[in-house]
Write a protein that holds these residues in place. Structure first.
Motif, PDB file in Angstrom:
ATOM      1  N   ALA A   8      -6.753 -11.977  27.464  1.00 46.29           N
ATOM      2  CA  ALA A   8      -5.947 -12.125  26.319  1.00 46.29           C
ATOM      3  C   ALA A   8      -6.704 -12.898  25.092  1.00 46.29           C
ATOM      4  O   ALA A   8      -7.396 -13.491  25.619  1.00 46.29           O
ATOM      5  CB  ALA A   8      -4.578 -12.753  26.680  1.00 46.29           C
ATOM      6  N   ASP A   9      -6.100 -12.382  24.028  1.00 46.33           N
ATOM      7  CA  ASP A   9      -6.592 -13.284  22.872  1.00 46.33           C
ATOM      8  C   ASP A   9      -6.137 -14.802  23.010  1.00 46.33           C
ATOM      9  O   ASP A   9      -4.943 -14.948  22.872  1.00 46.33           O
ATOM     10  CB  ASP A   9      -6.205 -12.458  21.660  1.00 46.33           C
ATOM     11  CG  ASP A   9      -6.957 -13.194  20.460  1.00 46.33           C
ATOM     12  OD1 ASP A   9      -7.719 -13.966  20.448  1.00 46.33           O
ATOM     13  OD2 ASP A   9      -6.295 -12.854  19.223  1.00 46.33           O
ATOM     14  N   PRO A  10      -6.992 -15.686  23.079  1.00 47.85           N
ATOM     15  CA  PRO A  10      -6.578 -17.129  23.079  1.00 47.85           C
ATOM     16  C   PRO A  10      -5.936 -17.578  21.692  1.00 47.85           C
ATOM     17  O   PRO A  10      -4.999 -18.531  21.995  1.00 47.85           O
ATOM     18  CB  PRO A  10      -7.742 -17.914  23.493  1.00 47.85           C
ATOM     19  CG  PRO A  10      -8.863 -17.210  23.085  1.00 47.85           C
ATOM     20  CD  PRO A  10      -8.428 -15.461  23.073  1.00 47.85           C
ATOM     21  N   ASP A  11      -5.982 -16.845  20.798  1.00 41.18           N
ATOM     22  CA  ASP A  11      -5.150 -17.304  19.428  1.00 41.18           C
ATOM     23  C   ASP A  11      -3.893 -16.667  19.413  1.00 41.18           C
ATOM     24  O   ASP A  11      -3.193 -17.191  18.335  1.00 41.18           O
ATOM     25  CB  ASP A  11      -6.016 -16.881  18.243  1.00 41.18           C
ATOM     26  CG  ASP A  11      -7.455 -17.828  18.327  1.00 41.18           C
ATOM     27  OD1 ASP A  11      -7.264 -19.047  18.596  1.00 41.18           O
ATOM     28  OD2 ASP A  11      -8.292 -17.350  17.627  1.00 41.18           O
ATOM     29  N   SER A  12      -3.438 -15.692  20.305  1.00 38.97           N
ATOM     30  CA  SER A  12      -2.331 -15.042  20.119  1.00 38.97           C
ATOM     31  C   SER A  12      -1.164 -15.918  20.402  1.00 38.97           C
ATOM     32  O   SER A  12      -1.317 -16.342  21.580  1.00 38.97           O
ATOM     33  CB  SER A  12      -2.359 -13.592  20.594  1.00 38.97           C
ATOM     34  OG  SER A  12      -2.555 -13.640  21.935  1.00 38.97           O
ATOM     35  N   THR A  13      -0.039 -15.690  20.231  1.00 40.29           N
ATOM     36  CA  THR A  13       0.995 -16.518  20.582  1.00 40.29           C
ATOM     37  C   THR A  13       2.314 -15.401  20.679  1.00 40.29           C
ATOM     38  O   THR A  13       2.442 -14.439  19.923  1.00 40.29           O
ATOM     39  CB  THR A  13       1.620 -17.623  19.774  1.00 40.29           C
ATOM     40  OG1 THR A  13       1.960 -17.171  18.640  1.00 40.29           O
ATOM     41  CG2 THR A  13       0.557 -18.829  19.782  1.00 40.29           C
ATOM     42  N   GLU A  14       3.190 -15.547  21.946  1.00 41.41           N
ATOM     43  CA  GLU A  14       4.115 -14.788  22.072  1.00 41.41           C
ATOM     44  C   GLU A  14       5.436 -15.600  21.820  1.00 41.41           C
ATOM     45  O   GLU A  14       5.580 -16.979  22.141  1.00 41.41           O
ATOM     46  CB  GLU A  14       4.319 -14.022  23.373  1.00 41.41           C
ATOM     47  CG  GLU A  14       3.206 -13.208  23.638  1.00 41.41           C
ATOM     48  CD  GLU A  14       3.218 -12.803  24.931  1.00 41.41           C
ATOM     49  OE1 GLU A  14       4.405 -12.356  25.483  1.00 41.41           O
ATOM     50  OE2 GLU A  14       2.162 -12.562  25.750  1.00 41.41           O
ATOM     51  N   THR A  15       6.192 -15.240  21.143  1.00 41.64           N
ATOM     52  CA  THR A  15       7.753 -15.877  21.358  1.00 41.64           C
ATOM     53  C   THR A  15       8.721 -15.104  22.218  1.00 41.64           C
ATOM     54  O   THR A  15       8.818 -13.938  22.194  1.00 41.64           O
ATOM     55  CB  THR A  15       8.383 -15.620  19.786  1.00 41.64           C
ATOM     56  OG1 THR A  15       8.437 -14.390  19.305  1.00 41.64           O
ATOM     57  CG2 THR A  15       7.343 -16.462  18.788  1.00 41.64           C
ATOM     58  N   PHE A  16       9.621 -16.062  22.870  1.00 38.89           N
ATOM     59  CA  PHE A  16      10.487 -15.493  23.780  1.00 38.89           C
ATOM     60  C   PHE A  16      11.943 -15.884  23.144  1.00 38.89           C
ATOM     61  O   PHE A  16      12.369 -16.965  22.799  1.00 38.89           O
ATOM     62  CB  PHE A  16      10.514 -16.265  25.080  1.00 38.89           C
ATOM     63  CG  PHE A  16       9.015 -15.772  25.869  1.00 38.89           C
ATOM     64  CD1 PHE A  16       9.081 -14.555  26.272  1.00 38.89           C
ATOM     65  CD2 PHE A  16       8.127 -16.648  25.878  1.00 38.89           C
ATOM     66  CE1 PHE A  16       7.946 -14.344  27.221  1.00 38.89           C
ATOM     67  CE2 PHE A  16       6.901 -16.382  26.475  1.00 38.89           C
ATOM     68  CZ  PHE A  16       6.886 -15.049  27.018  1.00 38.89           C
ATOM     69  N   GLU A  17      12.843 -14.706  23.087  1.00 38.85           N
ATOM     70  CA  GLU A  17      14.015 -15.133  22.594  1.00 38.85           C
ATOM     71  C   GLU A  17      15.090 -15.289  23.888  1.00 38.85           C
ATOM     72  O   GLU A  17      14.686 -14.687  24.863  1.00 38.85           O
ATOM     73  CB  GLU A  17      14.660 -13.866  21.915  1.00 38.85           C
ATOM     74  CG  GLU A  17      13.830 -13.794  20.619  1.00 38.85           C
ATOM     75  CD  GLU A  17      14.511 -12.270  19.810  1.00 38.85           C
ATOM     76  OE1 GLU A  17      15.692 -11.970  20.079  1.00 38.85           O
ATOM     77  OE2 GLU A  17      13.765 -11.687  19.003  1.00 38.85           O
ATOM     78  N   PRO A  18      15.978 -16.328  23.762  1.00 40.65           N
ATOM     79  CA  PRO A  18      16.731 -16.657  24.866  1.00 40.65           C
ATOM     80  C   PRO A  18      17.729 -15.337  25.287  1.00 40.65           C
ATOM     81  O   PRO A  18      18.286 -14.759  24.438  1.00 40.65           O
ATOM     82  CB  PRO A  18      17.560 -17.734  24.508  1.00 40.65           C
ATOM     83  CG  PRO A  18      17.425 -17.671  23.002  1.00 40.65           C
ATOM     84  CD  PRO A  18      16.173 -17.250  22.708  1.00 40.65           C
ATOM     85  N   THR A  19      18.040 -14.927  26.459  1.00 39.12           N
ATOM     86  CA  THR A  19      18.775 -14.110  26.945  1.00 39.12           C
ATOM     87  C   THR A  19      20.252 -14.638  27.049  1.00 39.12           C
ATOM     88  O   THR A  19      20.108 -15.514  27.730  1.00 39.12           O
ATOM     89  CB  THR A  19      18.193 -13.431  28.185  1.00 39.12           C
ATOM     90  OG1 THR A  19      18.180 -14.438  29.207  1.00 39.12           O
ATOM     91  CG2 THR A  19      16.957 -12.658  27.871  1.00 39.12           C
ATOM     92  N   PRO A  20      21.427 -13.938  26.571  1.00 38.41           N
ATOM     93  CA  PRO A  20      22.444 -14.440  26.650  1.00 38.41           C
ATOM     94  C   PRO A  20      22.962 -14.628  28.177  1.00 38.41           C
ATOM     95  O   PRO A  20      23.448 -15.709  28.356  1.00 38.41           O
ATOM     96  CB  PRO A  20      23.338 -13.350  26.136  1.00 38.41           C
ATOM     97  CG  PRO A  20      22.761 -12.049  26.084  1.00 38.41           C
ATOM     98  CD  PRO A  20      21.001 -12.519  26.054  1.00 38.41           C
ATOM     99  N   GLU A  21      23.083 -13.828  29.103  1.00 37.13           N
ATOM    100  CA  GLU A  21      23.545 -14.086  30.557  1.00 37.13           C
ATOM    101  C   GLU A  21      22.468 -13.754  31.451  1.00 37.13           C
ATOM    102  O   GLU A  21      22.726 -13.934  32.651  1.00 37.13           O
ATOM    103  CB  GLU A  21      24.763 -13.348  30.850  1.00 37.13           C
ATOM    104  CG  GLU A  21      26.086 -13.637  29.764  1.00 37.13           C
ATOM    105  CD  GLU A  21      26.377 -15.157  30.064  1.00 37.13           C
ATOM    106  OE1 GLU A  21      26.537 -15.607  31.064  1.00 37.13           O
ATOM    107  OE2 GLU A  21      26.934 -15.809  29.074  1.00 37.13           O
ATOM    108  N   GLY A  22      21.501 -13.110  31.021  1.00 36.79           N
ATOM    109  CA  GLY A  22      20.627 -12.622  32.145  1.00 36.79           C
ATOM    110  C   GLY A  22      19.437 -13.689  32.448  1.00 36.79           C
ATOM    111  O   GLY A  22      18.429 -13.290  33.098  1.00 36.79           O
ATOM    112  N   GLY A  23      19.418 -14.807  31.544  1.00 37.33           N
ATOM    113  CA  GLY A  23      18.350 -15.841  31.982  1.00 37.33           C
ATOM    114  C   GLY A  23      18.451 -16.826  33.305  1.00 37.33           C
ATOM    115  O   GLY A  23      18.727 -16.426  34.326  1.00 37.33           O
ATOM    116  N   PRO A  24      18.160 -18.037  33.188  1.00 37.58           N
ATOM    117  CA  PRO A  24      18.129 -18.793  34.434  1.00 37.58           C
ATOM    118  C   PRO A  24      19.600 -18.972  34.996  1.00 37.58           C
ATOM    119  O   PRO A  24      19.640 -19.438  36.258  1.00 37.58           O
ATOM    120  CB  PRO A  24      17.739 -20.127  33.927  1.00 37.58           C
ATOM    121  CG  PRO A  24      16.892 -19.886  32.469  1.00 37.58           C
ATOM    122  CD  PRO A  24      17.606 -18.625  32.094  1.00 37.58           C
ATOM    123  N   GLY A  25      20.435 -18.930  34.323  1.00 36.19           N
ATOM    124  CA  GLY A  25      21.882 -19.047  34.917  1.00 36.19           C
ATOM    125  C   GLY A  25      22.137 -17.584  35.888  1.00 36.19           C
ATOM    126  O   GLY A  25      23.105 -17.883  36.686  1.00 36.19           O
TER     127      GLY A  25
END
Length: 93
Positions: A8-25
């Protein structure tokens, strides 16, 4: 020394949006189910061991009781000197 290709390109960044109910909970119910399953299996094992112990104890007592020779304690006592038999009916007050 060979170099590995870049994945992967070391300069690229990814943003993650929080998932409402499917996340860690979402994993908590699985953990709860897993804990419940473990507890139920442990209780089943304990119940089976207790049942097996009761069965083995009952069979042991039956075998010991069967090997005891019975003796009539009042065989040599004359009928007149024996205590009176109690009636089997209950008296209600």
């Amino acid at each position: 020394m060979p170099r590995h290709p870049q994945v992967a390109d070391p300069d690229s960044t990814e943003t993650f949006e929080p998932t409402p109910e499917g996340g860690p909970g979402a994993e908590k119910p699985k953990r709860r189910r897993r804990t419940r399953r473990i507890v139920l299996i442990c209780l089943l094992v304990v119940a089976l061991l207790a049942g097996g112990g009761l069965l083995a104890g009952g069979l042991y007592v039956r075998s010991v009781e069967g090997s005891i020779e019975r003796v009539d304690a009042f065989q040599d006592v004359p009928e007149e000197s024996r205590p009176q038999r109690l009636s089997r009916t209950r008296k209600t007050s």
